[in-house]
Motif scaffolding. Structure first.
Motif, PDB file in Angstrom:
ATOM      1  N   ASP A 412       0.764  -1.145   0.115  1.00  0.00           N
ATOM      2  CA  ASP A 412       0.012   0.137   0.128  1.00  0.00           C
ATOM      3  C   ASP A 412       0.668   1.421  -0.090  1.00  0.00           C
ATOM      4  N   PRO A 413       0.369   2.511  -0.555  1.00  0.00           N
ATOM      5  CA  PRO A 413       1.247   3.599  -0.646  1.00  0.00           C
ATOM      6  C   PRO A 413       1.345   4.265   0.657  1.00  0.00           C
ATOM      7  N   ASP A 414       0.526   3.869   1.713  1.00  0.00           N
ATOM      8  CA  ASP A 414       0.945   4.375   2.824  1.00  0.00           C
ATOM      9  C   ASP A 414       2.003   3.730   3.793  1.00  0.00           C
ATOM     10  N   PHE A 415       2.343   2.516   3.140  1.00  0.00           N
ATOM     11  CA  PHE A 415       3.564   2.038   3.787  1.00  0.00           C
ATOM     12  C   PHE A 415       4.801   2.675   3.234  1.00  0.00           C
ATOM     13  N   LEU A 420       8.333   8.370   5.627  1.00  0.00           N
ATOM     14  CA  LEU A 420       9.471   9.163   4.953  1.00  0.00           C
ATOM     15  C   LEU A 420       9.114  10.705   4.721  1.00  0.00           C
ATOM     16  N   PHE A 421       8.232  10.971   4.487  1.00  0.00           N
ATOM     17  CA  PHE A 421       7.873  12.176   3.948  1.00  0.00           C
ATOM     18  C   PHE A 421       6.986  13.061   5.014  1.00  0.00           C
ATOM     19  N   SER A 422       6.513  12.508   6.029  1.00  0.00           N
ATOM     20  CA  SER A 422       5.489  13.473   7.135  1.00  0.00           C
ATOM     21  C   SER A 422       6.392  14.138   7.867  1.00  0.00           C
ATOM     22  N   SER A 423       6.257  15.345   7.805  1.00  0.00           N
ATOM     23  CA  SER A 423       7.073  16.446   8.854  1.00  0.00           C
ATOM     24  C   SER A 423       7.118  15.793  10.302  1.00  0.00           C
ATOM     25  N   GLN A 424       6.341  14.970  10.730  1.00  0.00           N
ATOM     26  CA  GLN A 424       6.198  14.541  12.320  1.00  0.00           C
ATOM     27  C   GLN A 424       7.484  13.651  12.436  1.00  0.00           C
ATOM     28  N   PHE A 425       7.955  12.990  11.154  1.00  0.00           N
ATOM     29  CA  PHE A 425       9.135  12.046  11.548  1.00  0.00           C
ATOM     30  C   PHE A 425      10.239  12.626  11.073  1.00  0.00           C
ATOM     31  N   ALA A 426      10.426  13.783  10.921  1.00  0.00           N
ATOM     32  CA  ALA A 426      11.841  14.701  10.464  1.00  0.00           C
ATOM     33  C   ALA A 426      12.814  14.178  11.555  1.00  0.00           C
ATOM     34  N   GLU A 427      14.000  13.696  10.901  1.00  0.00           N
ATOM     35  CA  GLU A 427      15.031  13.254  11.583  1.00  0.00           C
ATOM     36  C   GLU A 427      14.989  12.224  12.601  1.00  0.00           C
ATOM     37  N   PRO A 433      15.102  11.868   7.067  1.00  0.00           N
ATOM     38  CA  PRO A 433      16.367  12.216   7.777  1.00  0.00           C
ATOM     39  C   PRO A 433      16.795  13.712   7.318  1.00  0.00           C
ATOM     40  N   GLY A 434      16.341  14.255   6.200  1.00  0.00           N
ATOM     41  CA  GLY A 434      16.398  15.451   5.609  1.00  0.00           C
ATOM     42  C   GLY A 434      15.467  16.498   6.243  1.00  0.00           C
ATOM     43  N   SER A 435      14.532  16.381   7.056  1.00  0.00           N
ATOM     44  CA  SER A 435      13.509  17.275   7.573  1.00  0.00           C
ATOM     45  C   SER A 435      12.750  18.054   6.583  1.00  0.00           C
ATOM     46  N   TYR A 436      12.365  17.191   5.415  1.00  0.00           N
ATOM     47  CA  TYR A 436      11.379  17.726   4.876  1.00  0.00           C
ATOM     48  C   TYR A 436      10.152  17.904   5.364  1.00  0.00           C
ATOM     49  N   GLN A 437       9.462  19.216   5.213  1.00  0.00           N
ATOM     50  CA  GLN A 437       8.224  19.514   5.858  1.00  0.00           C
ATOM     51  C   GLN A 437       7.347  20.138   4.706  1.00  0.00           C
TER      52      GLN A 437
END
Length: 518
Positions: A412-415, A420-427, A433-437
């Protein structure tokens, strides 16, 4: 070449394995029939733990454990420890357990084991990377010994796919510090194989579970050799040590029996937002336009893959085929004020367009991709310095330095993408790991997991992919075909579309309990 592989090398490797399997003390006591019936496979990656609660084999096919459901050769869900696929009624999911299933120690599987497994993942005292994957669970209960009921906080579209999580016996872990339990190295599951020995940095030895609910395995055991260096793994394969081994496409090309397996596994350049160069969206967009993906597929992958433009594979019904990079990298950079100097390298406000691109030194494929990106970047005035490092050296630098990364899933695309791209998981480790928000991406990812209608989910993931293509936190390069070399005389090999994480679990040997050597 493995056309007539030297049996002496294979037997020596297998003899050591069988000594562990049988407890024999010397080669002279080894049963040659058992030796011939043990299979040896090799992979580059080694798990940190063998406990599903802590992240081992979460997508099933772990060889040691079973989930309530499993995936068949087409990656479709089928019942496993559940006697039929669980029923879904809005936010209530009910599973009935298959009768007569036992753990490797002979104890009976009950609904309480399932409850314990999921509650332990959700326990904040447990260092489980899976907690956010299951944060839709409000409670999990066992109204009787054979029934499990999940109550969800909200309707979560792919919840049944999360039920591939391996079930652990409650009595083996209850009251212990799960993070440090001996179970993590010597686990007890319900799967087709039992753990006999795990020598970190060397091998995992598994013996057949003759009482397996799914039928006695067709072989006496499996040895998984851990060989991180691609070239060393290829050398040992040429010596005939393995029945199946994953190799980089170019390294596999010289063998007579190579199997190319389609995947949702992509490689790309993670570009950190805090770096003064890669933090500029113009640099990221220009790189996205400049990389020659077709050349990478043809050259680096030897044709074993396809260009990648985003994290949802083209085989997914949620993939947006309209996502393509901007056409002209030079125009993007000129418009953003990055001008070329006498040395051909662009600069802006005294900052040279230069950055380091890290890759794991033992991964020959990522090294070649890093070199290809370096060459393509140079053509548009961006100076990239590739640097091969150990993962221990890479990890603390990810928030500042670019990295050739790999992720992806055919499920599933949620997996993967949610973390990987949600801001709540930054770093948070290797997730974002790149702090994308991006508020747009955050909303799209949340909508994609919480709505249930296929059209609503498609709209959410279309929005996600378009915003990602605009912001370019990653330059996606290629989707891989995982390439394996299989020895002559091995029967039962059944390729299926694979995820990025596939070493011990989910590799070509996902159904190795049915393999035989003729």
């Amino acid at each position: 070449m493995m056309r007539s592989r030297p049996r002496v090398h294979l037997i020596s490797a297998l003899t050591a394995a069988v000594l562990l399997l049988t407890g024999c003390s010397t080669p002279s006591t080894t049963d040659s029939s058992n030796t011939a019936n043990t299979l040896v496979v090799a992979t580059s990656g080694e798990p940190d733990t063998l406990n599903p609660v802590l992240g081992y084999g979460t997508d099933g096919a772990s060889l040691i454990f079973d989930g309530l459901v499993a995936r068949d050769g087409r990656n479709e869900l089928v019942p496993a420890l559940a006697e039929q696929l669980p029923t879904v009624d809005a936010t209530t999911v009910t599973a009935k357990l298959r009768p007569g299933v036992t753990f490797h120690d002979g104890s009976a599987l009950t609904a309480q084991d399932v409850v314990f497994t999921y509650r332990t993942v959700l326990d904040p005292k447990v260092d489980s990377t899976l907690r956010s994957d299951l944060d839709m669970i409000d409670k999990v209960e066992a109204p009787d010994a054979s029934t499990v009921v999940f109550t969800l906080k909200y309707a979560y579209a792919p919840f049944l796919q999360r039920l591939t999580l391996g079930i652990v016996p409650a009595k083996a872990l209850d009251g212990q510090d799960v993070n440090k339990a001996a179970f993590n190295q010597k686990p007890i599951g319900t799967g087709p194989y039992k753990v006999t020995a795990w020598t970190p940095g060397d091998r995992l030895v598994l013996a057949a579970n003759d009482s397996y609910w799914g039928g006695k395995p067709s072989n006496s055991g499996v040895v998984v050799a851990f060989v991180p260096d691609d070239n060393v793994r290829a050398q040992r394969a040429r010596a005939g040590e393995f029945d199946a081994v994953e190799l980089a496409p170019k390294l596999a090309a010289g063998f007579p029996k190579a199997v190319k397996v389609p995947t949702g596994d992509y490689r790309g350049v993670m570009l950190p937002m805090k770096n003064p160069v890669t933090g500029d969206v113009a640099i990221r967009q220009a790189l996205n336009a400049a990389v020659d993906r077709a050349a990478m597929v043809a050259g680096v992958l030897g044709g074993a893959g396809e260009p990648a433009y985003g994290p949802i594979p083209p085989t997914s019904p949620y993939a947006d085929p309209s996502i393509t990079p901007a056409a002209d990298a030079a125009t993007i950079l000129d418009g953003a004020g990055w001008t070329a100097g006498a040395d051909g390298v662009r600069a802006k406000n005294g900052q040279k367009a230069a950055f380091t691109l890290m890759y794991p030194a033992t991964d020959s494929l990522r090294k070649e991709l890093a070199l290809a990106v370096t060459a393509d970047a140079k053509k548009i005035g961006i100076e990239v310095t590739p640097e091969g490092l150990t993962w221990d050296a890479i990890t603390p630098r990810m928030k500042n330095d670019a990295l050739i990364m790999g992720w992806g899933t055919p499920y599933d695309p949620d997996f993967i993408s949610y973390k990987l791209f949600s801001s709540q998981f930054a770093e948070q480790g290797y997730f974002n790991p790149g702090s994308y928000q991006s508020a747009v991406v955050d909303k799209a990812l949340q909508d994609g997991r919480s709505v249930t209608g296929s059209e609503q989910r498609l709209a959410a993931y279309t929005s996600f992919q378009k915003q990602l293509a605009t912001d370019v936190p990653w330059v996606f390069l290629t989707y891989l075909q995982h390439t394996y070399v299989v020895a002559d005389g091995i029967a039962g090999v059944t390729p299926r579309v694979e995820p990025h994480e596939h070493d011990v679990a989910n590799s070509l040997w996902w159904n190795i309990n049915t393999w035989t050597r003729t």
